[in-house]
Design a protein around this motif. Structure first.
Motif, mmCIF file in Angstrom:
data_model
loop_
_atom_site.group_PDB
_atom_site.id
_atom_site.type_symbol
_atom_site.label_atom_id
_atom_site.label_comp_id
_atom_site.label_asym_id
_atom_site.label_seq_id
_atom_site.Cartn_x
_atom_site.Cartn_y
_atom_site.Cartn_z
ATOM 1 N N LEU A 1 0.814 -1.215 0.000
ATOM 2 C CA LEU A 1 0.000 0.000 0.000
ATOM 3 C C LEU A 1 0.848 1.265 0.000
ATOM 4 O O LEU A 1 0.441 2.298 -0.540
ATOM 5 C CB LEU A 1 -0.932 0.004 1.214
ATOM 6 N N SER A 2 2.033 1.195 0.620
ATOM 7 C CA SER A 2 2.854 2.401 0.728
ATOM 8 C C SER A 2 3.897 2.525 -0.384
ATOM 9 O O SER A 2 4.699 3.457 -0.367
ATOM 10 C CB SER A 2 3.556 2.431 2.096
ATOM 11 N N ALA A 3 3.891 1.598 -1.327
ATOM 12 C CA ALA A 3 4.830 1.689 -2.450
ATOM 13 C C ALA A 3 4.591 2.981 -3.232
ATOM 14 O O ALA A 3 3.478 3.522 -3.253
ATOM 15 C CB ALA A 3 4.664 0.483 -3.369
ATOM 16 N N ASP A 4 5.642 3.479 -3.873
ATOM 17 C CA ASP A 4 5.538 4.751 -4.593
ATOM 18 C C ASP A 4 4.419 4.749 -5.625
ATOM 19 O O ASP A 4 3.725 5.750 -5.803
ATOM 20 C CB ASP A 4 6.872 5.076 -5.280
ATOM 21 N N ASP A 5 4.220 3.616 -6.299
ATOM 22 C CA ASP A 5 3.183 3.536 -7.323
ATOM 23 C C ASP A 5 1.987 2.720 -6.836
ATOM 24 O O ASP A 5 1.182 2.252 -7.639
ATOM 25 C CB ASP A 5 3.741 2.909 -8.599
ATOM 26 N N GLY A 6 1.888 2.540 -5.517
ATOM 27 C CA GLY A 6 0.847 1.679 -4.976
ATOM 28 C C GLY A 6 -0.554 2.096 -5.358
ATOM 29 O O GLY A 6 -1.366 1.278 -5.801
ATOM 30 N N SER A 7 -0.870 3.376 -5.206
ATOM 31 C CA SER A 7 -2.221 3.854 -5.494
ATOM 32 C C SER A 7 -2.582 3.642 -6.958
ATOM 33 O O SER A 7 -3.670 3.131 -7.284
ATOM 34 C CB SER A 7 -2.343 5.333 -5.115
ATOM 35 N N GLN A 8 -1.675 4.032 -7.865
ATOM 36 C CA GLN A 8 -1.963 3.895 -9.294
ATOM 37 C C GLN A 8 -2.102 2.426 -9.697
ATOM 38 O O GLN A 8 -2.979 2.072 -10.488
ATOM 39 C CB GLN A 8 -0.847 4.555 -10.119
ATOM 40 N N ARG A 9 -1.215 1.583 -9.152
ATOM 41 C CA ARG A 9 -1.251 0.166 -9.510
ATOM 42 C C ARG A 9 -2.538 -0.489 -9.026
ATOM 43 O O ARG A 9 -3.166 -1.277 -9.754
ATOM 44 C CB ARG A 9 -0.034 -0.533 -8.900
ATOM 45 N N LEU A 10 -2.948 -0.167 -7.797
ATOM 46 C CA LEU A 10 -4.186 -0.730 -7.272
ATOM 47 C C LEU A 10 -5.404 -0.258 -8.057
ATOM 48 O O LEU A 10 -6.324 -1.031 -8.327
ATOM 49 C CB LEU A 10 -4.330 -0.359 -5.797
ATOM 50 N N GLN A 11 -5.399 1.023 -8.436
ATOM 51 C CA GLN A 11 -6.537 1.535 -9.200
ATOM 52 C C GLN A 11 -6.608 0.875 -10.576
ATOM 53 O O GLN A 11 -7.697 0.528 -11.054
ATOM 54 C CB GLN A 11 -6.436 3.054 -9.359
ATOM 55 N N ARG A 12 -5.459 0.682 -11.221
ATOM 56 C CA ARG A 12 -5.463 0.022 -12.534
ATOM 57 C C ARG A 12 -5.976 -1.413 -12.417
ATOM 58 O O ARG A 12 -6.744 -1.879 -13.266
ATOM 59 C CB ARG A 12 -4.052 0.026 -13.124
#
Length: 322
Positions: free
Chosen positions: A103-114
Motif C-alpha cells: 500500500l505504501s509503495a511509490d506507485d501503490g495507489s496507481q497500480r491498485l486503481q489500474r
C-alpha cells in the motif's frame, strides 16, 4: 480491485473482527441479553477492551488485555525481538507488513486503481456471485473442520454467513468508492512508516501500536464506507454471566454485525483483581515462557563464545619467570 486491495479489505475485517470478538473461542447462543441491565464486572472488562479498539487506541487495548507486570514483560520481549504481541493475536498477522509495503509503495495507489479498473469496476453481478461462492465455501470448510468444537463451529458459520451476505450487497465494484478507499489506505499505510519487522522492533511496542492506530482506523472507515460498521459492532457489545466459580467466569456476549445479532461465549480469568480473557492470558504466558527460554539460550551461547577468549587472555598466561 487487485488481490492486494481485496487482501487489504479482508485484513481490515480480520483486524477489526478479531478485536471485536477479542480473540474468543466462542459458542453460539440464541438467548437474548438485556442491554439495559448493568454489566457485570467480567462483561465490563470485555466491553472496555472493545471500546479501546473502537477508539483506535491499541495501547489501551494491550494494557487492558493483560496485568501490568505482564504488559511490561511483553514490551521487553518486543524490544528483544521475541514478541510482536498483540499483533500476533490477530488473524493473518503475518500479512500485515506485506500489506503495508504494497500500500505504501511509490506507485501503490496507481497500480491498485489500474487493477481494480481491469478486474472489478462495474462487475456487480460477478462480485455478488463471488461473495456468495466464498461464503458457501467457507461454511463447507467450517462444517468439515474437525479442530473446532460444535459450538465454535456454529459461531464461525454464523459469522461467515453474515459477512458473505454483506459482501454480496456491498458496493465493492463502485469505481469512485474504490478510488477513495485506495487513496485513504495508501496514505494511512505510508504514514505508519513501517515496512519491515526491524522498524517495528526499533520503535518499540507502545510506539508501534500508537503509529498503527490511525491505519486501523482507516481500515475500519473503508469497511464502514462499504456498509460494514465494525466500530458500531464493538460499541454495541452487551452480555451477562453464565457461570462464575472463584476467579473463573463464563460470559455470554451479543453484538450487532451487518444487520444481524451474533452471540458467543467467552471464558475470563481474574488475575491480580482484574478480569482478562482466559485465552489471552494463556497465549501471553506461553509467549513469555518462550521469550525467557530464547533469552537464556542466547546468553548461554554468548557465554560459550566469551569463555575461550577469556582463556587466551592475560589471566590464562603462565606467570613470568623471575
Amino acid at each position: 480491485m487487485s488481490k492486494t486491495k481485496r487482501r487489504a479489505l479482508r485484513h481490515a475485517g480480520g483486524w477489526a473482527c478479531a478485536a471485536m470478538l477479542l480473540l474468543a473461542m466462542a459458542a453460539c447462543q440464541r438467548d437474548v441479553v438485556d442491554p439495559a441491565a448493568p454489566p457485570a464486572e467480567p462483561v465490563a472488562a470485555v466491553q472496555a477492551m472493545a471500546r479501546a479498539i473502537a477508539d483506535n487506541d491499541l495501547v489501551a487495548y494491550a494494557r487492558l488485555s493483560v496485568p501490568p507486570a505482564q504488559y511490561a514483560a511483553l514490551e521487553q520481549a518486543w524490544s528483544q525481538g521475541h514478541s510482536r504481541w498483540p499483533l500476533t493475536e490477530l488473524p493473518l498477522h503475518d500479512q500485515l507488513l506485506p500489506m503495508l509495503q504494497a500500500l505504501s509503495a511509490d506507485d501503490g495507489s496507481q497500480r491498485l486503481q489500474r487493477s481494480f479498473d481491469r478486474q472489478l469496476a462495474g462487475q456487480t453481478t460477478a462480485v455478488r456471485q463471488a461473495a456468495q461462492s466464498m461464503g458457501l465455501f467457507g461454511v463447507q470448510y467450517l462444517r468439515h473442520e474437525t479442530s473446532f468444537t460444535s459450538s465454535q463451529q456454529a459461531h464461525y458459520v454464523q459469522v461467515v454467513e453474515t459477512l458473505a451476505a454483506w459482501a454480496a450487497d456491498a458496493p465493492i465494484s463502485d469505481r469512485a468508492r474504490a478510488r477513495a478507499s485506495i487513496a485513504a489506505l495508501t496514505r494511512a499505510a505510508s504514514a505508519t512508516g513501517f515496512s519491515t519487522d526491524d522498524q517495528l522492533q526499533q520503535a518499540g511496542m507502545a510506539a508501534s501500536l500508537q503509529r498503527l492506530g490511525p491505519f486501523i482506523a482507516t481500515l475500519k472507515a473503508v469497511l464502514a464506507s462499504y456498509g460494514l460498521d465494525l466500530d458500531a459492532s464493538m460499541r454495541g457489545i452487551v452480555g451477562d454471566i453464565l457461570s462464575q466459580q472463584g476467579d473463573n467466569a463464563l460470559v455470554r456476549l451479543q453484538y450487532p454485525l451487518a444487520g444481524q445479532t451474533i452471540s458467543l461465549q467467552i471464558p475470563l480469568t481474574r488475575r491480580e483483581g482484574h478480569w482478562y480473557l482466559t485465552r489471552t492470558l494463556a497465549d501471553t504466558d506461553a509467549l513469555l515462557r518462550n521469550a525467557g527460554a530464547a533469552r537464556a539460550k542466547a546468553e548461554a551461547e554468548s557465554a560459550a563464545l566469551i569463555a575461550p577468549a577469556a582463556e587466551t587472555g592475560d589471566d590464562a598466561k603462565p606467570p613470568a619467570t623471575p
